[in-house]
Motif scaffolding. Structure first.
Motif, PDB file in Angstrom:
ATOM      1  N   VAL A 537       0.858  -1.188   0.000  1.00 50.59           N
ATOM      2  CA  VAL A 537       0.000   0.000   0.000  1.00 50.59           C
ATOM      3  C   VAL A 537       0.889   1.231   0.000  1.00 50.59           C
ATOM      4  O   VAL A 537       1.742   1.383   0.880  1.00 50.59           O
ATOM      5  N   GLU A 538       0.677   2.078  -0.997  1.00 55.75           N
ATOM      6  CA  GLU A 538       1.433   3.325  -1.065  1.00 55.75           C
ATOM      7  C   GLU A 538       0.530   4.491  -0.679  1.00 55.75           C
ATOM      8  O   GLU A 538      -0.659   4.518  -1.028  1.00 55.75           O
ATOM      9  N   PHE A 539       1.129   5.446   0.042  1.00 54.69           N
ATOM     10  CA  PHE A 539       0.416   6.660   0.418  1.00 54.69           C
ATOM     11  C   PHE A 539       1.080   7.818  -0.313  1.00 54.69           C
ATOM     12  O   PHE A 539       2.270   8.083  -0.115  1.00 54.69           O
ATOM     13  N   VAL A 540       0.292   8.475  -1.151  1.00 59.00           N
ATOM     14  CA  VAL A 540       0.823   9.488  -2.058  1.00 59.00           C
ATOM     15  C   VAL A 540       0.235  10.836  -1.696  1.00 59.00           C
ATOM     16  O   VAL A 540      -0.969  10.970  -1.441  1.00 59.00           O
ATOM     17  N   ASP A 541       1.100  11.857  -1.668  1.00 55.56           N
ATOM     18  CA  ASP A 541       0.643  13.219  -1.453  1.00 55.56           C
ATOM     19  C   ASP A 541      -0.132  13.680  -2.691  1.00 55.56           C
ATOM     20  O   ASP A 541       0.393  13.670  -3.805  1.00 55.56           O
ATOM     21  N   ARG A 542      -1.373  14.083  -2.493  1.00 50.39           N
ATOM     22  CA  ARG A 542      -2.231  14.404  -3.627  1.00 50.39           C
ATOM     23  C   ARG A 542      -1.741  15.642  -4.384  1.00 50.39           C
ATOM     24  O   ARG A 542      -1.993  15.776  -5.584  1.00 50.39           O
ATOM     25  N   LYS A 543      -1.037  16.542  -3.681  1.00 50.03           N
ATOM     26  CA  LYS A 543      -0.580  17.772  -4.336  1.00 50.03           C
ATOM     27  C   LYS A 543       0.732  17.554  -5.081  1.00 50.03           C
ATOM     28  O   LYS A 543       0.850  17.850  -6.265  1.00 50.03           O
ATOM     29  N   SER A 544       1.719  17.032  -4.363  1.00 51.70           N
ATOM     30  CA  SER A 544       3.043  16.896  -4.970  1.00 51.70           C
ATOM     31  C   SER A 544       3.204  15.590  -5.742  1.00 51.70           C
ATOM     32  O   SER A 544       4.167  15.428  -6.487  1.00 51.70           O
ATOM     33  N   LYS A 545       2.279  14.645  -5.538  1.00 51.88           N
ATOM     34  CA  LYS A 545       2.350  13.316  -6.150  1.00 51.88           C
ATOM     35  C   LYS A 545       3.542  12.508  -5.636  1.00 51.88           C
ATOM     36  O   LYS A 545       3.885  11.472  -6.191  1.00 51.88           O
ATOM     37  N   ALA A 546       4.170  12.968  -4.575  1.00 54.08           N
ATOM     38  CA  ALA A 546       5.311  12.253  -4.014  1.00 54.08           C
ATOM     39  C   ALA A 546       4.819  11.147  -3.084  1.00 54.08           C
ATOM     40  O   ALA A 546       3.804  11.299  -2.390  1.00 54.08           O
ATOM     41  N   THR A 547       5.529  10.032  -3.084  1.00 49.68           N
ATOM     42  CA  THR A 547       5.178   8.925  -2.201  1.00 49.68           C
ATOM     43  C   THR A 547       5.616   9.246  -0.779  1.00 49.68           C
ATOM     44  O   THR A 547       6.795   9.491  -0.517  1.00 49.68           O
ATOM     45  N   LEU A 548       4.652   9.255   0.136  1.00 51.65           N
ATOM     46  CA  LEU A 548       4.959   9.555   1.530  1.00 51.65           C
ATOM     47  C   LEU A 548       5.500   8.317   2.247  1.00 51.65           C
ATOM     48  O   LEU A 548       6.450   8.396   3.007  1.00 51.65           O
ATOM     49  N   ARG A 549       4.859   7.191   1.985  1.00 51.35           N
ATOM     50  CA  ARG A 549       5.298   5.962   2.635  1.00 51.35           C
ATOM     51  C   ARG A 549       4.752   4.788   1.853  1.00 51.35           C
ATOM     52  O   ARG A 549       3.680   4.862   1.245  1.00 51.35           O
ATOM     53  N   SER A 550       5.487   3.708   1.882  1.00 48.67           N
ATOM     54  CA  SER A 550       5.056   2.485   1.231  1.00 48.67           C
ATOM     55  C   SER A 550       5.067   1.362   2.261  1.00 48.67           C
ATOM     56  O   SER A 550       6.107   1.085   2.863  1.00 48.67           O
ATOM     57  N   ASP A 551       3.921   0.741   2.493  1.00 47.21           N
ATOM     58  CA  ASP A 551       3.799  -0.305   3.506  1.00 47.21           C
ATOM     59  C   ASP A 551       3.705  -1.677   2.847  1.00 47.21           C
ATOM     60  O   ASP A 551       2.892  -1.896   1.931  1.00 47.21           O
ATOM     61  N   GLU A 552       4.525  -2.606   3.313  1.00 45.49           N
ATOM     62  CA  GLU A 552       4.412  -4.006   2.921  1.00 45.49           C
ATOM     63  C   GLU A 552       3.569  -4.707   3.981  1.00 45.49           C
ATOM     64  O   GLU A 552       3.856  -4.618   5.176  1.00 45.49           O
ATOM     65  N   VAL A 553       2.514  -5.384   3.546  1.00 44.22           N
ATOM     66  CA  VAL A 553       1.566  -5.991   4.478  1.00 44.22           C
ATOM     67  C   VAL A 553       1.576  -7.507   4.300  1.00 44.22           C
ATOM     68  O   VAL A 553       1.507  -8.015   3.172  1.00 44.22           O
ATOM     69  N   CYS A 554       1.677  -8.207   5.441  1.00 40.77           N
ATOM     70  CA  CYS A 554       1.597  -9.673   5.431  1.00 40.77           C
ATOM     71  C   CYS A 554       0.517 -10.087   6.438  1.00 40.77           C
ATOM     72  O   CYS A 554       0.642  -9.795   7.635  1.00 40.77           O
ATOM     73  N   LEU A 555      -0.554 -10.723   5.957  1.00 41.05           N
ATOM     74  CA  LEU A 555      -1.674 -11.114   6.802  1.00 41.05           C
ATOM     75  C   LEU A 555      -1.804 -12.635   6.819  1.00 41.05           C
ATOM     76  O   LEU A 555      -1.565 -13.312   5.806  1.00 41.05           O
ATOM     77  N   TYR A 556      -2.194 -13.150   7.983  1.00 39.47           N
ATOM     78  CA  TYR A 556      -2.451 -14.589   8.115  1.00 39.47           C
ATOM     79  C   TYR A 556      -3.834 -14.769   8.719  1.00 39.47           C
ATOM     80  O   TYR A 556      -4.142 -14.212   9.786  1.00 39.47           O
ATOM     81  N   LEU A 557      -4.661 -15.551   8.026  1.00 44.61           N
ATOM     82  CA  LEU A 557      -6.029 -15.796   8.477  1.00 44.61           C
ATOM     83  C   LEU A 557      -6.216 -17.287   8.709  1.00 44.61           C
ATOM     84  O   LEU A 557      -6.205 -18.080   7.760  1.00 44.61           O
ATOM     85  N   PRO A 558      -6.346 -17.726   9.981  1.00 44.12           N
ATOM     86  CA  PRO A 558      -6.562 -19.159  10.245  1.00 44.12           C
ATOM     87  C   PRO A 558      -7.889 -19.617   9.625  1.00 44.12           C
ATOM     88  O   PRO A 558      -8.859 -18.860   9.553  1.00 44.12           O
TER      89      PRO A 558
END
Length: 805
Positions: A537-558
């Motif tokens: 999931v990337e979070f992008v500044d709507r004005k500058s279009k710069a990427t604020l942060r990029s999150d790698e997500v790992c989920l486990y569902l029994p």
């Protein structure tokens, strides 16, 4: 009480101007511009000159202005900064009075405490201060006493001092080399090895070990250094092989010395407590400025040098991570610099001090050094010091050394003879201020401090000033090892064997991708089936279009049962990267049942869409926003760190606005002052003319009366003429007096205009204080949400999770 006369933005109230010749105040307060401290200061004065009081007052003013400080206290006096009593009651002073002082005055401790309370109340009142200002001081900053190597106050862990410095330090070759050299020199000094950085094998070996570790981004510690001494990770030093340079047998002796230090019971205190992290020391967890006092009076000389050198190096490393600023951001104050920056020798503390004096200005860090021994200072090193506070000196040699130092400081020519005369006339609490930012030197009397100056604190008193919750719990000795059993105890029954199959994993269709979570437990494991989802999931500044942060997500569902209604919101988030997932199971593993839903390939595509939708709807990046400063926090920046950054920006913006206001008012003030000068000159002329006219009139009238009384029976024509002239002179005298009165009225009117203009300036400056107060601002929370295109599902697979058994 009219505090506004000195409570001015960015100005430190240090005292009032003093006329040495008249032996009385000269009129006018001594307000010191806080920005001037970014060019550093030195305070020199013999015992009894009032030097400590002046410096305590300066630290009080900095704290009120929200400036945090690192305070190095070799004598134990500066813990007095915690002795502030807004109510000024005798019972507040009683635990801290020196009972020897009470006995010398022939009174008991209770009476002496009452005398001290009254003395402080009266002293503060004479300087237009009271308990309310003390309360303001206590609310403005946190005050804490740290005691490295002791648990009397807050203990300090030195482990961070061996941590790899930041990239900025490593990139600066001179700074990096000095950091290694001073660290090694101070460490060797602690074990009694006086090592030359060029000739000493011990110094070169330890320096090479630190260099190797830090360049690789690896933190060091004493245990690691000891192992490195015995088995260095290199075979050659310079052009010599290791054994020729420093044989293993002789290296063992160095390793033993370091090991003895590490094994010494008292040294464990150096390893516990708060980390020597300057950024965390300068501010509390809530972001409140802190005055961090490092009391080192209890340490040996070698231990003091060791700790001071580490602290100075940590300050340099922290400073290099901060953005530049023109305003005062923080203070580093050392109460007695004797022995730490001598003119000839090179103790490990000297280089970091000189580096701070040269470079700290650009980062808004002010260095203040104090001493009573001017002959032990490297005055070449003080050439970057813009402010000199000079008190009473002990010998003519001391005066000569100070004058030599002043001549090496910028800011115009020094009138040596005049300064020498002034220095000779200074008494207690009288100081000569030489500031390169001001047109000339000024003599002033230091103000009464708000802190109770009781003298050096004992360890028990420091313990009383340190909240019990802040001190670590007492370390208890570990229990002795259990004695060997006389006979072997019967074996414990084996745990019931899992019903899971250990040799035959479930059959999984080839179309179904499967992964295995890494095995953490030792021994046999059993795999349980579930769903694993990987996303980005990337979070992008709507004005500058710069990427604020990029999150790698790992989920486990029994998953249990054949029917599966997937809700990714119930999944557990794992701290795993994609490359940590394994493709093969552990050997001799047990297997739980495989739910039928997970064995069908058709469901995984739909579960991937549901994962994408869940991440899109539930993920957000929360940032803090300052409405006043129009700023948003950086991703991962805590509220504490954001407020600290706002405080730095606010102080810089405030100083710029104050400069603009002063420049805008300066032209008006100059016009009025010129008119006032001309008006005063006119008053002097009119007074002179009026005096002359009065004298002439008196002579004329006297001559007329004398003629009438010397025997003339009738008034002659000449006598009548003189009388008429005398009457006209009296009229002119009255007219001249009226001119004087009008001129004086003009002076008074202009004086009132100047005072009104100054009051207008101070009002506008005070209004700035309200505008630039980040602590009082209510921050808003801004949620940055991803766009659909900012969500990527990388994997949805059958995931096997290992459990023990």
């Amino acid at each position: 009480m009219a505090m506004q006369s000195y409570e001015k933005l960015g100005a430190f109230y240090l005292g009032r101007r003093y006329d040495l010749a008249a032996g009385e105040p000269a009129g006018g307060l001594l307000l010191y511009d806080s920005k001037d401290l970014v060019t550093h200061a030195v305070c020199i004065g013999m015992t009894g000159s009032g030097k400590t009081g002046l410096c305590v007052g300066l630290l009080e003013e900095a704290a009120i202005d929200g400036i945090p400080a690192i305070v190095i206290d070799p004598k134990g006096d500066l813990g007095n900064l915690l002795l502030t009593f807004p109510e000024l009651r005798p019972e507040d002073f009683r635990p801290w009075v020196n009972e020897d002082d009470a006995r010398r005055q022939g009174v008991d401790a209770d009476t002496y405490a009452a005398h001290q309370a009254e003395l402080w109340r009266r002293g503060l009142g004479e300087w237009e201060q009271d308990g309310e200002r003390i309360r303001r001081l206590r609310e403005a900053a946190d005050f804490a006493i740290y005691t490295p190597g002791s648990e009397a106050g807050l203990p300090v862990s030195i482990l961070a001092s061996f941590a790899a410095p930041g990239e900025a330090v490593v990139a600066d070759q001179d700074l990096f080399r000095d950091r290694i050299s001073s660290t090694v020199t101070s460490l060797l000094g602690l074990i009694g090895v006086q090592a030359d950085p060029i000739r000493s094998r011990e110094h070169i070996l330890l320096s090479t070990l630190l260099d190797n570790a830090w360049r690789g981004g690896t933190d060091a510690d004493l245990a690691g250094l000891i192992q490195g001494v015995q088995r260095p990770p290199f075979e050659q030093v310079g052009v010599l092989d290791l054994e020729s340079f420093y044989p293993a047998r002789e290296r063992f002796e160095l390793a033993m010395l370091l090991n003895n230090l590490l094994a010494a019971p008292g040294f464990q205190t150096w390893m516990s407590g708060e980390s020597l992290d300057v950024g965390r020391l300068l501010y509390t967890p809530s972001g409140k400025p802190r005055v961090a006092i490092f009391s080192i009076a209890h340490l040996s000389e070698a231990e003091r040098m060791f700790f001071v050198s580490l602290l100075l190096n940590q300050t340099l490393s922290w400073m290099r991570t901060r953005p530049g600023t023109t305003s005062l951001r923080a203070l580093l104050y050392m109460d007695e610099i004797f022995g730490y920056m001598p003119p000839v020798a090179e103790p490990p503390s000297k280089k970091p001090i000189l580096t701070l004096l040269k470079q700290a200005r650009a980062f808004g860090v002010g260095v203040v050094l104090a001493t009573q021994n001017p002959v032990d200072l490297d005055y070449k090193g003080l050439s970057n010091t813009g402010t000199w506070f000079l008190g009473r000196l002990q010998t003519e040699r001391d005066k000569a050394r100070v004058l030599d130092g002043l001549e090496g400081v910028g800011g115009g020519a020094v009138d040596r003879k005049s300064l020498e005369t002034t220095l000779s006339g200074l008494g207690k609490r009288k100081f000569l201020l030489h500031n390169v930012h001001e047109p000339g030197p000024v003599v002033f009397e230091s103000r009464w401090v708000m802190s109770y100056l009781r003298g050096p604190l004992t360890r028990d008193q420091i313990r009383l000033l340190t909240p019990a919750a802040a001190r670590p719990a007492e370390v208890t000795a570990p229990p002795p090892p259990a004695a060997p059993a006389a006979a072997a105890a019967p074996a414990a029954p084996a745990p019931a064997r899992s019903t899971a199959q250990r040799s035959a994993p479930p059959v999984v269709p080839a179309e179904v991708e499967q992964v295995f979570l890494p095995t953490r437990a030792a021994g046999a494991v059993t795999y349980e089936a579930g769903l694993v989802g990987l996303g980005r999931v990337e979070f992008v500044d709507r004005k500058s279009k710069a990427t604020l942060r990029s999150d790698e997500v790992c989920l486990y569902l029994p998953v249990a049962g054949d029917e599966l209604d997937v809700d990714w919101r119930e999944a557990e988030e794992l701290e795993l990267a994609a490359d940590e997932l394994e493709r093969e199971p552990a050997g001799d593993a047990g297997w739980g049942p495989l739910p039928g839903a997970l064995a069908r390939a058709g469901g995984y595509k739909g579960w991937g869409k549901e994962l994408s939708d869940t991440l899109y709807r539930t993920r957000s990046l929360e940032l803090f926003e300052s409405p006043t400063f129009k700023l948003v926090s950086e991703p991962g920046e805590s509220e504490r760190d954001f407020r600290i950054r706002l405080a730095d920006l606010a102080r810089e913006a405030r100083d710029e606005e104050v400069d603009k206001l002063r420049k805008r008012h300066a032209s008006k003030a100059k016009t009025l002052e010129d008119r006032l000068l001309r008006a005063k000159q006119k008053v002097e002329r009119e007074q002179t003319q009026a005096s002359q006219q009065k004298l002439q009139t008196a002579i004329s009238i006297g001559a007329t009366l004398l003629g009438a009384l010397t025997g003339r029976k009738a008034l002659s024509t000449s006598t009548l003429g003189r009388a008429t002239t005398a009457l006209r002179g009296a009229g002119r005298s009255s007219s001249e007096a009226a001119d004087v009165a009008r001129a004086q009225e003009s002076v008074e009117a202009l004086t009132e205009q100047i005072e009104a203009l100054n009051a207008e300036l101070e009002t506008e400056i005070d209004q700035l204080d309200e505008r630039f107060d980040p602590e009082a601002e209510k921050l808003e929370t801004v949620a940055v949400r991803p766009r659909r295109s900012d969500v990527e599902v990388r994997l949805v697979a059958l995931g096997w999770r290992p459990t023990a058994g």
